[in-house]
Each structure stands twice: as C-alpha cells, then as structure tokens.
Design a protein around this motif. Structure first.
Motif, short mmCIF file in Angstrom:
data_model
loop_
_atom_site.label_atom_id
_atom_site.label_comp_id
_atom_site.label_asym_id
_atom_site.label_seq_id
_atom_site.Cartn_x
_atom_site.Cartn_y
_atom_site.Cartn_z
N SER A 132 0.86 -1.18 0.00
CA SER A 132 0.00 0.00 0.00
C SER A 132 0.89 1.23 0.00
O SER A 132 2.04 1.19 0.42
CB SER A 132 -0.95 0.02 1.21
N SER A 133 0.32 2.31 -0.50
CA SER A 133 1.07 3.56 -0.56
C SER A 133 0.10 4.70 -0.35
O SER A 133 -0.97 4.75 -0.97
CB SER A 133 1.77 3.69 -1.91
N GLY A 134 0.46 5.59 0.56
CA GLY A 134 -0.38 6.74 0.85
C GLY A 134 0.45 8.00 0.92
O GLY A 134 1.63 8.02 0.60
N ARG A 135 -0.18 9.06 1.37
CA ARG A 135 0.48 10.36 1.43
C ARG A 135 1.65 10.39 2.41
O ARG A 135 2.65 11.06 2.17
CB ARG A 135 -0.55 11.41 1.83
N SER A 136 1.56 9.63 3.51
CA SER A 136 2.63 9.68 4.50
C SER A 136 3.28 8.33 4.78
O SER A 136 4.25 8.26 5.53
CB SER A 136 2.10 10.26 5.82
N GLU A 137 2.77 7.24 4.16
CA GLU A 137 3.33 5.92 4.46
C GLU A 137 3.27 5.01 3.23
O GLU A 137 2.32 5.04 2.46
CB GLU A 137 2.53 5.27 5.59
#
Length: 163
Positions: free
Chosen positions: A83-88
């Motif tokens: 998974s990939s998000g704005r902060s992680e």
C-alpha cells in the motif's frame, strides 16, 4: 500502520531518524532512496544470506529483484508494494517460512521537526521461519539502522519545487 497486520508477530521493531525540512515527504521516493543505498558490508551480508537460504528453498535477493525488472510500479527494490499513501508506504514479501511488512512513514514531531520511521513486522509460518528470524534479527537491526544513517549522510531527496 503495520502493527496488527498479523494475528501473531514474531519480530517487531521501529527506527526513526530526523528528516531535514528541505527533504521530500513522499514515502515512496524516500523508500526507493533508503533501499538503494547499500554499503559493501550490507551487500556482503546479503550475499552470505543468499548462499545459505537457497539450500532451504527460501527466496534469494536475486529472485526478489527479478520481479522489480518486470514491473517497477509494484516494487521498491526487492520489496513488493502492499500500500502507498500520502505519509506511508508498506512494503514486504510473503514466503513459505514467513511473511514480513516494512513501513516507511513520514511524520511531524513538532512544527519544525519531521521524522522518517522505518518499522518491520514478521509473522513466521514454520519452525524454519522461527529459526531464520532468530538468526537474522541481529543483522536486520544493524542493516536497518545503517540504511537510515547512510541515507542521511548521502543527503535525502529534496522536495520538488512548486510550479
């Protein structure tokens, strides 16, 4: 957050380092940078690991890296992106002996202080997994701390200028 990903955890750790204000906050960019900065000692340790684990049918770094050549958009180095998000960004791999996840997270400690936190959780499937993690965990800790320090010495990737 990777804590709680598995019903039981056989290894869990987290290491943090301060991130300069000019550095990017993009977790994928930071992960690609951290995992591309390998010292000769780490490369040597991985070579020894690969020579030993291949005998037991455990994936080698060469096998894992071969997937990266197929599709860089789903991998960071030898690690699969979960998974990939704005902060992680959460990376990892599943194998017959164990599964693991790595989290690289950017977080603000205060208004002027940012940190990169690199966390690992491991879930073992078998006796082989438990033996493996017991043997490599001291090296894992050294490698993770070394990777963060090395990235800081090399100079973190900078924030892209606003258009």
């Amino acid at each position: 957050m990777i804590l709680g990903v598995y019903p039981t955890t056989d290894l869990a750790d987290a290491y943090a380092i301060e991130l300069p204000s000019s550095a990017t906050e993009d977790p994928e960019t930071l992960a690609r940078f951290v995992f591309s900065q390998k010292s000769a000692v780490v490369a040597g340790l991985l070579a020894i690991r690969d020579a030993l684990v291949g005998i037991f049918g455990i994936k080698t770094t060469r096998q894992l890296k071969s997937h990266e050549r197929e599709d860089k958009s789903t991998r960071v180095g030898m690690f699969r992106i979960y998974s990939s998000g704005r902060s992680e960004i959460v990376l990892g791999e599943d194998d017959k002996h164990l599964d693991f996840r790595l989290s690289l997270m950017c977080c603000n400690q205060s208004q002027n202080t940012r940190r990169v936190v690199l966390s690992t959780v491991v879930h073992c499937h078998s006796r082989l997994g438990h033996i493996y993690i017991r043997l490599i965990s001291p090296f894992h800790r050294v490698i993770v701390k070394s990777a963060l320090r090395r990235a800081a010495r090399m100079g973190w990737p900078q924030e892209a200028p606003s258009p």
